[in-house]
Every structure is written in C-alpha cells, then in structure tokens.
Motif scaffolding. Structure first.
Motif, PDB file in Angstrom:
ATOM      1  N   ARG A   3       0.822  -1.219   0.000  1.00 63.37           N
ATOM      2  CA  ARG A   3       0.000   0.000   0.000  1.00 63.37           C
ATOM      3  C   ARG A   3       0.852   1.264   0.000  1.00 63.37           C
ATOM      4  NH1 ARG A   3      -4.937   0.665   3.833  1.00 63.37           N
ATOM      5  NH2 ARG A   3      -5.077   2.396   2.392  1.00 63.37           N
ATOM      6  N   ASP A   4       1.960   1.265   0.750  1.00 66.39           N
ATOM      7  CA  ASP A   4       2.795   2.460   0.814  1.00 66.39           C
ATOM      8  C   ASP A   4       3.781   2.547  -0.345  1.00 66.39           C
ATOM      9  OD1 ASP A   4       4.758   0.595   1.450  1.00 66.39           O
ATOM     10  OD2 ASP A   4       4.958   1.220   3.538  1.00 66.39           O
ATOM     11  N   GLY A   5       3.800   1.523  -1.212  1.00 64.22           N
ATOM     12  CA  GLY A   5       4.673   1.540  -2.377  1.00 64.22           C
ATOM     13  C   GLY A   5       6.125   1.259  -2.076  1.00 64.22           C
ATOM     14  N   GLU A   6       6.459   0.896  -0.845  1.00 63.27           N
ATOM     15  CA  GLU A   6       7.853   0.688  -0.475  1.00 63.27           C
ATOM     16  C   GLU A   6       8.318  -0.754  -0.656  1.00 63.27           C
ATOM     17  OE1 GLU A   6       8.452   2.216   3.442  1.00 63.27           O
ATOM     18  OE2 GLU A   6       7.990   4.288   2.866  1.00 63.27           O
ATOM     19  N   THR A   7       7.389  -1.633  -1.004  1.00 59.84           N
ATOM     20  CA  THR A   7       7.717  -3.035  -1.250  1.00 59.84           C
ATOM     21  C   THR A   7       7.119  -3.464  -2.573  1.00 59.84           C
ATOM     22  OG1 THR A   7       7.753  -3.548   1.117  1.00 59.84           O
ATOM     23  CG2 THR A   7       7.506  -5.402  -0.399  1.00 59.84           C
ATOM     24  N   MET A   8       7.920  -4.120  -3.406  1.00 59.94           N
ATOM     25  CA  MET A   8       7.450  -4.696  -4.662  1.00 59.94           C
ATOM     26  C   MET A   8       7.483  -6.219  -4.545  1.00 59.94           C
ATOM     27  SD  MET A   8       8.947  -4.294  -8.562  1.00 59.94           S
ATOM     28  CE  MET A   8      10.079  -5.705  -8.491  1.00 59.94           C
ATOM     29  N   TYR A   9       6.397  -6.855  -4.981  1.00 54.17           N
ATOM     30  CA  TYR A   9       6.318  -8.314  -5.007  1.00 54.17           C
ATOM     31  C   TYR A   9       6.435  -8.777  -6.453  1.00 54.17           C
ATOM     32  CZ  TYR A   9       4.499  -7.690  -0.274  1.00 54.17           C
ATOM     33  OH  TYR A   9       4.338  -7.333   1.037  1.00 54.17           O
ATOM     34  N   PHE A  10       7.162  -9.871  -6.646  1.00 56.90           N
ATOM     35  CA  PHE A  10       7.441 -10.355  -8.005  1.00 56.90           C
ATOM     36  C   PHE A  10       7.733 -11.844  -7.912  1.00 56.90           C
ATOM     37  CE2 PHE A  10      10.304 -10.281 -11.903  1.00 56.90           C
ATOM     38  CZ  PHE A  10       9.294  -9.985 -12.790  1.00 56.90           C
ATOM     39  N   ALA A  11       7.263 -12.610  -8.886  1.00 57.68           N
ATOM     40  CA  ALA A  11       7.445 -14.063  -8.856  1.00 57.68           C
ATOM     41  C   ALA A  11       8.011 -14.568 -10.168  1.00 57.68           C
ATOM     42  CB  ALA A  11       6.114 -14.756  -8.563  1.00 57.68           C
ATOM     43  N   ASP A  12       8.680 -15.703 -10.102  1.00 61.94           N
ATOM     44  CA  ASP A  12       9.015 -16.495 -11.277  1.00 61.94           C
ATOM     45  C   ASP A  12       8.270 -17.808 -11.100  1.00 61.94           C
ATOM     46  OD1 ASP A  12      10.059 -17.542 -13.551  1.00 61.94           O
ATOM     47  OD2 ASP A  12      12.154 -17.466 -12.937  1.00 61.94           O
ATOM     48  N   SER A  13       7.202 -17.977 -11.877  1.00 65.13           N
ATOM     49  CA  SER A  13       6.286 -19.096 -11.637  1.00 65.13           C
ATOM     50  C   SER A  13       6.969 -20.460 -11.616  1.00 65.13           C
ATOM     51  CB  SER A  13       5.152 -19.073 -12.663  1.00 65.13           C
ATOM     52  OG  SER A  13       4.351 -17.924 -12.490  1.00 65.13           O
ATOM     53  N   PRO A  14       7.874 -20.787 -12.586  1.00 62.71           N
ATOM     54  CA  PRO A  14       8.501 -22.105 -12.543  1.00 62.71           C
ATOM     55  C   PRO A  14       9.397 -22.330 -11.327  1.00 62.71           C
ATOM     56  CG  PRO A  14       8.675 -21.153 -14.731  1.00 62.71           C
ATOM     57  CD  PRO A  14       8.198 -20.070 -13.821  1.00 62.71           C
ATOM     58  N   ASN A  28       8.477 -21.402  -8.383  1.00 61.14           N
ATOM     59  CA  ASN A  28       7.553 -21.587  -7.251  1.00 61.14           C
ATOM     60  C   ASN A  28       7.861 -20.623  -6.103  1.00 61.14           C
ATOM     61  OD1 ASN A  28       8.539 -24.606  -8.259  1.00 61.14           O
ATOM     62  ND2 ASN A  28       6.336 -24.269  -8.362  1.00 61.14           N
ATOM     63  N   THR A  29       8.216 -19.391  -6.469  1.00 56.49           N
ATOM     64  CA  THR A  29       8.671 -18.437  -5.459  1.00 56.49           C
ATOM     65  C   THR A  29       8.112 -17.047  -5.735  1.00 56.49           C
ATOM     66  OG1 THR A  29      10.763 -19.651  -5.230  1.00 56.49           O
ATOM     67  CG2 THR A  29      10.702 -17.416  -4.346  1.00 56.49           C
ATOM     68  N   ILE A  30       7.616 -16.394  -4.683  1.00 55.53           N
ATOM     69  CA  ILE A  30       7.294 -14.968  -4.717  1.00 55.53           C
ATOM     70  C   ILE A  30       8.365 -14.257  -3.899  1.00 55.53           C
ATOM     71  CG2 ILE A  30       5.599 -13.171  -4.211  1.00 55.53           C
ATOM     72  CD1 ILE A  30       3.430 -15.327  -4.239  1.00 55.53           C
ATOM     73  N   TRP A  31       8.990 -13.237  -4.507  1.00 54.62           N
ATOM     74  CA  TRP A  31      10.007 -12.458  -3.811  1.00 54.62           C
ATOM     75  C   TRP A  31       9.448 -11.109  -3.372  1.00 54.62           C
ATOM     76  CZ3 TRP A  31      11.677 -15.035  -8.387  1.00 54.62           C
ATOM     77  CH2 TRP A  31      12.588 -16.078  -8.166  1.00 54.62           C
ATOM     78  N   ARG A  32      10.138 -10.535  -2.403  1.00 52.72           N
ATOM     79  CA  ARG A  32       9.823  -9.198  -1.917  1.00 52.72           C
ATOM     80  C   ARG A  32      11.069  -8.325  -2.115  1.00 52.72           C
ATOM     81  NH1 ARG A  32       8.092  -9.992   3.681  1.00 52.72           N
ATOM     82  NH2 ARG A  32      10.308 -10.165   4.129  1.00 52.72           N
ATOM     83  N   TYR A  33      10.885  -7.178  -2.785  1.00 57.20           N
ATOM     84  CA  TYR A  33      11.976  -6.246  -3.036  1.00 57.20           C
ATOM     85  C   TYR A  33      11.714  -4.937  -2.304  1.00 57.20           C
ATOM     86  CZ  TYR A  33      13.405  -9.049  -7.148  1.00 57.20           C
ATOM     87  OH  TYR A  33      13.820 -10.056  -7.988  1.00 57.20           O
ATOM     88  N   ALA A  34      12.743  -4.351  -1.731  1.00 56.33           N
ATOM     89  CA  ALA A  34      12.640  -2.961  -1.300  1.00 56.33           C
ATOM     90  C   ALA A  34      12.514  -2.106  -2.554  1.00 56.33           C
ATOM     91  CB  ALA A  34      13.876  -2.565  -0.501  1.00 56.33           C
ATOM     92  N   PHE A  35      11.638  -1.098  -2.493  1.00 61.53           N
ATOM     93  CA  PHE A  35      11.328  -0.329  -3.695  1.00 61.53           C
ATOM     94  C   PHE A  35      11.506   1.152  -3.419  1.00 61.53           C
ATOM     95  CE2 PHE A  35       8.586   1.682  -6.870  1.00 61.53           C
ATOM     96  CZ  PHE A  35       8.933   0.980  -8.019  1.00 61.53           C
ATOM     97  N   ASP A  36      12.360   1.785  -4.232  1.00 62.92           N
ATOM     98  CA  ASP A  36      12.588   3.219  -4.149  1.00 62.92           C
ATOM     99  C   ASP A  36      11.743   3.914  -5.227  1.00 62.92           C
ATOM    100  OD1 ASP A  36      14.265   5.700  -5.310  1.00 62.92           O
ATOM    101  OD2 ASP A  36      14.727   5.462  -3.182  1.00 62.92           O
ATOM    102  N   PRO A  37      11.010   4.977  -4.893  1.00 64.21           N
ATOM    103  CA  PRO A  37      10.124   5.601  -5.885  1.00 64.21           C
ATOM    104  C   PRO A  37      10.851   6.142  -7.105  1.00 64.21           C
ATOM    105  CG  PRO A  37      10.296   6.946  -3.905  1.00 64.21           C
ATOM    106  CD  PRO A  37      10.909   5.627  -3.587  1.00 64.21           C
ATOM    107  N   ASP A  38      12.144   6.448  -6.975  1.00 64.33           N
ATOM    108  CA  ASP A  38      12.910   6.956  -8.112  1.00 64.33           C
ATOM    109  C   ASP A  38      13.730   5.861  -8.796  1.00 64.33           C
ATOM    110  OD1 ASP A  38      12.071   9.650  -7.721  1.00 64.33           O
ATOM    111  OD2 ASP A  38      13.505   9.817  -6.073  1.00 64.33           O
TER     112      ASP A  38
END
Length: 297
Positions: free
Chosen positions: A160-171, A173-183
């Motif tokens: 919600r605050d935009g500070e975390t990005m979630y992203f997966a590689d389906s094969p 079998n993992t969802i990752w969490r990235y720290a996210f900088d607005p710039d």
C-alpha cells in the motif's frame, strides 16, 4: 483457514488463458484479457453481458489511463496504446518484436503511476533459459529494462505504501519481496516472501486494504491470502485447477474477481472442470484498494 464458498457470479466465457483482471471504478467495469485468443474482455457490472474485442496480437497485461476506455498494454511485441471499442492500436515501444521466442506477460502500475511489465520465454523447449526481463514504461516510447533472469515473471504488485514490490518467477515456485525506491525502483537483493509446492505456480497477485497479498495459484485450484510476513491467512478453493489472476472490484471493492484458463487441460480434465476458463466473482469479507491509473502516457 480454507474457504469453500460459491461464487457470487460466474461468467462461463471459456477463456483459453484469462489474465490481468482489473476493476475500473470510473465505468463500473471489470476488464481482463484472454492472452491466447488475443481478446480483450469488458463486463459492465453487474447486469450487462460481457463484451469481447479482437486484438491484433496477444495482450499479456494492461493499465488504466486517464482516458477511460483507452489503455496502455503489454502486447506480444511490446508496449502499445489501444482503444478496443474503436479498434485503435498503436505500438509505441517494441521490446520483443525481434525476439520471436519472447512475449510480454504480467504487468501492473506502481504507486507513482508508471506501468511495469515483463517479457517471458515461450519457445524454449526445455524451459531452461531465464530470458525474462522486467521493463518500466516512463513516458511516450521510453522504456527501461530493470530486473532480468526470469522464466515466467508473474505476481507483480506493490504494498500500500509503495515501499515493497512483489514479483514471482512461476517455474521457481517463489514470490520475492523487493525494497522499492520511488525513483530507482527495486533496490538490493530480493527476500523470499513465499514458496509454493513443486506443481503449484504463483500467478497474478493483488494487495488488499489491510496490505495482505492475494495470489492465484496455478495448478492448485485456489487463491491464497498472505499476511505481510508471508504466512498464509486463508485459502479460497475454486472449482477449476488453473486460476491465473485476481483483483478486487465492485462498488465497495469487496468482490474478488478471478480469471482462469483452459489451456493445456486434457479432454478428461475439462470434463471434470467444465468451468475452466470462466471469470469468477466472490463476495469477500475484505476490501481492496483502487487500481492506480497509469500517468506515463
């Protein structure tokens, strides 16, 4: 907790590969794509019959824009502006047109209003090469590669605050969490957010008003709600095995819409799950947040 509830509404549209479902509250319309049929779908909620529009090529994902009815899409060959009701299509930034083993797939708008979408490899017979790249669209025809080295990128969304990005590689079998900088975008090394079983592949995701992540789990026939720490809060069982994407919508944002797929199912499997490829709407005791409109077009 496992939820075995009946859908509030089922649209038996028999999508080959339904994906990227989004709610446009300005038009009270749920929107999605059938990738393998090169079709764009729109259902003015709740009474009208759904409409489908034929597209010039396969559409992996898309974003709402300030112009209702006009979208920024991640098409088979790259980023394009399109207005399906008027049969308008303008490819503005090719990213995979010269690489026939690639096509664009999952995408979403970040909290700053920029559209991100990823390419995937679909003609690597052994599935061994991590060809996929996450691209960021900034303005006009400006696109930039960011993360690389994925097979089938999926599950893209932001906290919600935009500070975390979630992203997966389906094969994987993992969802990752990235720290996210607005710039700068994703920064640092990713942290494993969630793992699925070997034959269960994380697909499309969305964030709700409590900052929990809902993920469609291909092969498991369920949608899983994860707490911010990655633990499972609940599972929603579906009558089909291949849910592909989720989104909250409806006037109160308390309906969970789920796209599904028929692709790669045998005749026996289709007979056992006749609603494969349908769009499902579930009344949920949680609410979503409005979809961010893309401001980079």
């Amino acid at each position: 907790m496992t939820m075995d509830i009946s859908p509030t509404k089922t649209l038996d549209v028999k999508n080959r590969l339904g994906e990227c479902v989004l709610w446009d509250g300005r038009q009270s319309t749920i929107l999605w794509t059938d990738i393998e049929s090169s079709q764009f779908w729109a259902w003015h909620f709740p009474d009208a019959e759904p409409q489908s529009f034929q597209l010039p090529e396969r559409l992996g994902s898309f974003a709402l824009t300030d112009m209702a009815g006009t979208y920024l899409g991640a098409f088979e060959s790259g980023f394009a502006i399109f207005t399906p009701s008027e049969d308008l299509f303008q490819l503005i930034a090719p990213v995979s047109a010269e690489h026939k083993h690639l096509r664009m797939n999952d995408g979403r708008v970040d909290r700053q209003g920029r559209f991100w979408a990823a390419t995937m490899a679909e003609q690597d017979p052994k599935g061994e090469e991590p060809w996929g790249t996450l691209w960021r669209h900034d303005r006009g025809d400006q696109v930039f590669p960011t993360l690389t080295g994925f097979k089938i990128p999926n599950s893209l969304c932001w906290s919600r605050d935009g500070e975390t990005m979630y992203f997966a590689d389906s094969p994987q079998n993992t969802i990752w969490r990235y720290a996210f900088d607005p710039d700068k975008g994703p920064i640092g090394d990713p942290v494993i957010f969630a793992k699925t079983d070997k034959d269960v592949h994380p697909d499309g995701s969305c964030i709700d008003s409590e900052d929990h992540l809902w993920n469609a789990q291909w092969g498991a026939g369920e949608v899983v709600r994860y707490r911010p720490d990655g633990s499972i809060e609940r599972r929603l069982e579906l009558p089909v095995s291949q849910p592909s994407c989720v989104a909250f919508g409806g006037p109160n944002l308390d309906l969970l819409f789920v796209t599904t797929a028929r692709v790669d199912l045998s005749e026996e499997q289709l007979s056992n799950q006749p609603l494969a490829g349908a769009l499902f709407a579930y009344q949920i005791d949680k609410t979503g947040i409005p979809e961010v409109v893309c401001r980079s077009v």
